[in-house]
Design an enzyme around this catalytic site. Structure first.
Site, mmCIF file in Angstrom:
data_model
loop_
_atom_site.group_PDB
_atom_site.id
_atom_site.type_symbol
_atom_site.label_atom_id
_atom_site.label_comp_id
_atom_site.label_asym_id
_atom_site.label_seq_id
_atom_site.Cartn_x
_atom_site.Cartn_y
_atom_site.Cartn_z
ATOM 1 N N LYS A 1 0.804 -1.216 0.000
ATOM 2 C CA LYS A 1 0.000 0.000 0.000
ATOM 3 C C LYS A 1 0.844 1.277 0.000
ATOM 4 C CE LYS A 1 -4.160 -2.033 1.950
ATOM 5 N NZ LYS A 1 -3.773 -3.466 2.083
HETATM 6 C C1 LIG Z 1 -4.515 -4.481 1.535
HETATM 7 C C2 LIG Z 1 -3.786 -5.769 1.416
HETATM 8 C C3 LIG Z 1 -4.211 -6.785 0.530
HETATM 9 C C4 LIG Z 1 -5.482 -6.689 -0.281
HETATM 10 O O1 LIG Z 1 -5.416 -5.734 -1.309
HETATM 11 P P1 LIG Z 1 -6.761 -5.206 -2.014
HETATM 12 O O2 LIG Z 1 -6.336 -4.198 -2.990
HETATM 13 O O3 LIG Z 1 -7.611 -4.641 -0.906
HETATM 14 O O4 LIG Z 1 -7.418 -6.399 -2.634
HETATM 15 C C5 LIG Z 1 -3.432 -7.930 0.424
HETATM 16 N N1 LIG Z 1 -2.323 -8.088 1.170
HETATM 17 C C6 LIG Z 1 -1.890 -7.146 2.038
HETATM 18 C C7 LIG Z 1 -0.664 -7.416 2.841
HETATM 19 C C8 LIG Z 1 -2.601 -5.961 2.187
HETATM 20 O O5 LIG Z 1 -2.160 -5.047 3.067
#
Ligand SMILES: *Cc1c(COP(=O)(O)O)cnc(C)c1O
Length: 430
Positions: free
Chosen positions: A107
């Protein structure tokens, strides 16, 4: 570029307004009015481009002329300021590591890009913006780090007391400056409910410009397209079929991947790999979409019972179920299967995966890759972020990378709140 609301009951807006508002007034997600194929020359000669050049070519049509070229290039340089290595796991299976950023979760890219766009787009306004976000763990840290020191933007992060890991709590609560943490006496759902209430509370929104920083925001969602291009760039044999497995919760990341196919990236298929929260796998099997309350798993960043970006995926495919099923496959895995995959990867491939990456690996295995294909699963977080889960499985302690060392000994600063009215007073006083 103009954006329309997927609820079709709100005016079209500019990129700027889509970023500042987050969600349309009719509560729909914004979606770009057009998607144009990229120049073949970029895709055919991708190895000759730098990561920053690729990022610019991929995102520019979605920003349009609202951010000058030099500023957008600078934003991309600051966003893609770390590596995205493609690692061999097994014959024809690779992983793209997305966790080398400041908070060691994928993210970081979306948060850094959005923060810088918002900082630029709001620079001429006298009004401060408050980014209000609820987190179950990873989002908060990435948003805190991404928005630190961005002018005219304050960040308020709500997290459930005692329900995030120590590392995650430190990442949220130790930065100071324009980042404020609220420790909520409740669950993640309570935090989320308080945030939603604040967005609808006119006595707050008449005074404060609030926006959210989750993947519903186009500036957090779209830069995730970069990963798929950066993976393609690193492939030696470009002629093979390419299948991506994406550990999915809110389906923002995989939806960005599916956008790259619309831009012309030659991707054969996508696998949405998930845990017991199996709304999408069930939908692809039955054609019926039934959101339900989330259930807790060891891959908790994917504990989502009503994935907010799935509607964007359906829009990409014009709500054509058969066409969607051609490109998208989806499987759900239990916590025990996930633990077995982590152990298998450690013992046989010398690779320590976090629980989300392990779910991604399982997705590739279940899909049954043809011989002439590469399967790439995205590794979305460093295993150190899920220490309590990973260490007992592989029976080995994980070293703290320098990004984590840097926060773990800092002092936590957070205000403790119990009720919505305490949140409201906090927002109005700060
Ligand atoms: C947020 C997150 C996801 C999921 O991603 P999305 O875009 O919400 O599908 C998967 N793995 C980790 C470690 C995350 O922080």
């Amino acid at each position: 570029m103009k954006y329309y609301s997927l609820n079709e009951n709100a005016p079209k807006v500019s990129f700027k307004d889509a970023v500042i508002k987050g969600l349309a007034p009719d509560k729909g997600l914004y979606f770009p009015e057009s998607i144009s194929l990229l120049d073949k020359e970029l895709i055919n000669n991708i190895s000759e481009y730098t990561d920053h050049e690729i990022g610019y070519e991929v995102i520019k049509q979605f920003v349009g002329d609202e951010i000058p070229k030099t500023v957008l290039k600078q934003i991309i340089a600051e966003t893609l300021s770390f590596d995205f290595p493609l690692i061999d796991i097994e014959n024809n299976i690779k992983t793209l590591e997305l966790f080398h950023g400041p908070t060691m979760a994928f993210k970081d890219v979306g948060a850094r890009f959005m923060a810088r766009c918002l900082g630029y787009l709001n620079a001429s306004s006298q009004k401060e913006i408050t980014v209000l976000v609820a987190t179950s763990g990873d989002t908060g840290g990435a948003v805190a780090s991404g928005f630190l020191d961005v002018k005219n933007v304050n960040v308020v992060i709500l997290y459930p007391s005692k329900k995030v890991s120590d590392v995650q709590e430190k990442q949220l609560t130790t930065l100071g400056k324009n980042i404020k943490a609220l420790e909520v006496d409740g669950t993640f759902d309570d935090c989320q409910a308080m945030v939603k209430k604040a967005f609808l509370d006119k006595s707050i929104t008449s005074i404060k410009q609030l926006t959210s920083a989750n993947s519903i925001n186009v500036a957090r969602w779209l830069p995730q397209m970069f990963y798929f291009f950066l993976a393609y760039k690193q492939l030696k044999e470009k002629g093979k079929k390419l299948v991506f497995s994406v550990p999915s919760g809110n389906y923002g990341n995989i939806c960005a991947g599916m956008m790259t196919k619309q831009l012309g990236l030659p991707i054969h298929g996508f696998i949405a790999s998930t845990n017991a929260n199996d709304i999408v796998p069930k939908f692809l099997k039955t054609g019926e979409y039934h959101p339900k309350p989330s259930v807790q798993t060891i891959s908790n960043a994917m504990d989502v019972g009503d994935p907010s970006n799935f509607i964007r995926i359906q829009e990409i495919y014009n709500n054509d179920f058969e066409r969607l099923k051609n490109d998208l496959h989806s499987y759900s895995f239990t916590d025990n299967e996930t633990r077995d995959a982590m152990l298998h990867l450690y013992n046989n491939c010398d690779y320590i995966a976090d629980p989300h990456g392990a779910v991604g690996y399982l997705g590739i295995k279940k899909y049954n890759l043809p011989n002439d294909a590469y399967g790439i699963f995205l590794e979305t977080a460093h295993p150190v972020k899920f220490l309590d889960v990973v260490e007992p499985v592989i029976n080995k302690s994980i070293e703290f990378p320098q990004q984590i060392q840097a926060v773990i000994d800092k002092t936590k600063e957070a205000s403790f709140i119990r009720t919505y009215s305490e949140l409201k007073s906090f927002l109005l006083d700060n």
